[in-house]
Scaffold this motif. Structure first.
Motif, short mmCIF file in Angstrom:
data_model
loop_
_atom_site.label_atom_id
_atom_site.label_comp_id
_atom_site.label_asym_id
_atom_site.label_seq_id
_atom_site.Cartn_x
_atom_site.Cartn_y
_atom_site.Cartn_z
N THR A 1 -1.86 4.42 -3.76
CA THR A 1 -0.56 4.50 -3.09
C THR A 1 -0.81 4.76 -1.61
O THR A 1 -1.75 5.47 -1.25
CB THR A 1 0.33 5.61 -3.67
N CYS A 2 0.02 4.17 -0.77
CA CYS A 2 -0.06 4.40 0.67
C CYS A 2 1.22 3.88 1.31
O CYS A 2 2.10 3.33 0.64
CB CYS A 2 -1.29 3.73 1.28
N THR A 3 1.32 4.02 2.62
CA THR A 3 2.51 3.55 3.34
C THR A 3 2.40 2.08 3.71
O THR A 3 3.40 1.36 3.74
CB THR A 3 2.71 4.41 4.60
N GLU A 4 1.16 1.64 3.97
CA GLU A 4 0.97 0.26 4.44
C GLU A 4 -0.41 -0.22 4.06
O GLU A 4 -1.36 0.57 3.99
CB GLU A 4 1.15 0.22 5.97
N ALA A 5 -0.54 -1.53 3.78
CA ALA A 5 -1.84 -2.10 3.44
C ALA A 5 -1.93 -3.53 3.94
O ALA A 5 -0.92 -4.25 3.98
CB ALA A 5 -2.07 -2.06 1.94
N ARG A 6 -3.12 -3.93 4.33
CA ARG A 6 -3.39 -5.33 4.71
C ARG A 6 -4.58 -5.80 3.90
O ARG A 6 -5.59 -5.13 3.81
CB ARG A 6 -3.71 -5.45 6.20
N GLN B 1 -7.27 -2.97 4.15
CA GLN B 1 -7.00 -1.82 5.00
C GLN B 1 -5.81 -1.04 4.44
O GLN B 1 -4.81 -1.64 4.03
CB GLN B 1 -6.68 -2.25 6.43
N LEU B 2 -5.94 0.28 4.44
CA LEU B 2 -4.88 1.15 3.95
C LEU B 2 -4.49 2.13 5.05
O LEU B 2 -5.34 2.60 5.80
CB LEU B 2 -5.34 1.94 2.71
N PHE B 3 -3.19 2.45 5.12
CA PHE B 3 -2.70 3.31 6.19
C PHE B 3 -1.75 4.38 5.64
O PHE B 3 -0.86 4.08 4.83
CB PHE B 3 -1.95 2.49 7.25
N ALA C 1 5.52 -3.28 -3.08
CA ALA C 1 5.84 -2.62 -1.82
C ALA C 1 7.29 -2.86 -1.50
O ALA C 1 7.96 -3.70 -2.12
CB ALA C 1 4.93 -3.14 -0.70
N ASP C 2 7.83 -2.13 -0.51
CA ASP C 2 9.20 -2.37 -0.08
C ASP C 2 9.34 -3.74 0.56
O ASP C 2 10.37 -4.41 0.41
CB ASP C 2 9.64 -1.30 0.93
N ARG C 3 8.30 -4.18 1.26
CA ARG C 3 8.33 -5.48 1.93
C ARG C 3 6.95 -6.09 1.90
O ARG C 3 5.96 -5.38 2.10
CB ARG C 3 8.82 -5.29 3.38
N ASN D 1 6.01 2.25 0.67
CA ASN D 1 5.82 2.60 -0.74
C ASN D 1 4.87 1.63 -1.46
O ASN D 1 5.17 1.10 -2.52
CB ASN D 1 7.16 2.63 -1.47
N VAL D 2 3.70 1.43 -0.85
CA VAL D 2 2.73 0.49 -1.41
C VAL D 2 2.11 1.08 -2.68
O VAL D 2 1.73 2.25 -2.73
CB VAL D 2 1.63 0.19 -0.38
#
Length: 297
Positions: A44-49, A58-60, A14-16, A33-34
């Motif tokens: 692929t997704c924008t955010e994940a926890r 969790q994917l967002f 990811a980016d961070r 960029n997950v």
């Protein structure tokens, strides 16, 4: 279903990446960029926890899960890999080699290998040129069969013609066998023919079907029976038959005919009725209409 492969969640990028405690439990937070890769699945997704202790991820936003069975897209998703179940919401889609499924939300049950779909459910079957829509759906992924309900509508597309449209209380889809069944106040519209019946089954490849308690209308002609069969040719009506039948039909000369019999069969040419055959104690009434002379004769 490829979602079950999320158990293997490494490697990821990811980016961070942030790792923090939430109520004493460690959370891995991936931002921007997950990318998560399993043995047969890529996410692929924008955010994940990720909460490893509780066994969920969790994917967002802009979610795509790609695997050997196809691709799943959604805006939000949560998957409990210890329980093998997941929830996807907001513009959910599943795309395989010959099917596309859409819904507002989706629940995945790994133990039963099934999904439940809610809101604006659509299944597009390219193999059979068929689209089914409704408000609720259930689908068994291993058996490739399911049920669509909630004011469902089924359409069979035809080249250069209006589609065949079937309405029912619910549809059962048996995709591997190329068969569908309609239940509860079924209505099928095939060109100028309206079919009303209790149940309706159709083999999309053989183009043959069965009905219970059919009432078939074509313009001012009507055919009734306790059971019925039909056959299409090139997606046009070719034959209709009913048992314990009763038919009212009108001739080109203007007469109204009533016929009854153990079986009544109607043949069609280019989608239009051309012949009727009655067997098994046939009986009928012919009402001749007297031709009116011209007033000037």
């Amino acid at each position: 279903m490829f979602i079950i492969l999320l158990i293997a969640l490494t490697p990821f990028s990811a980016d961070r990446i942030q790792i923090y405690k939430d109520e004493g439990e460690s959370i891995v937070h991936l931002i921007g960029n997950v990318f998560i890769e399993g043995e047969e699945t890529k996410i692929t997704c924008t955010e994940a926890r990720i909460n490893e202790a509780r066994g969920w991820i969790q994917l967002f936003d802009e979610i795509k899960l790609s695997g050997r069975n196809g691709e799943v897209s959604a805006r939000n998703a949560i998957y409990y890999f210890n329980e093998d179940r997941g929830y996807l919401t907001d513009s959910v889609s599943i795309v395989t080699d010959d099917e596309r499924m859409y819904s507002d939300s989706l629940y995945y049950d790994g133990e039963r290998d099934s999904i439940e779909m809610y809101g604006n459910v659509v299944i597009e079957d390219d193999r059979n040129d068929m689209t089914v829509s409704g408000d609720k759906g259930w689908y068994h992924l291993a058996k490739d069969e399911g049920i669509i309900s909630g004011d469902p509508e089924l359409r069979i597309m035809r080249k250069d013609k209006n589609p065949i449209i079937v309405y029912a209380g619910a549809f059962r889809l048996m995709t591997n066998d190329n068969i569908f069944m309609g239940y509860d106040s079924v209505r099928a519209v095939i060109d100028s023919i309206d079919v009303f019946c209790d149940t309706f089954s159709y083999d999309l490849k053989a183009q043959t079907g069965d009905m219970t308690m059919p009432v078939i209308r074509e313009k001012n002609n009507e055919l009734k029976g306790t059971t019925g069969t039909f056959r299409l040719k090139d997606k046009e009506m070719a034959r209709l038959a009913v048992s314990n039948g009763r038919s009212i039909y009108h001739s080109d000369e203007g007469s109204e005919n009533l016929v009854e019999g153990s079986t009544i069969e109607i043949s069609f040419t280019d989608g239009k009725a051309t012949a009727i055959r009655v067997e098994g104690q046939p009986r009928g009434v012919l009402n001749m209409r007297r031709r009116q002379d011209n007033a000037g004769d």
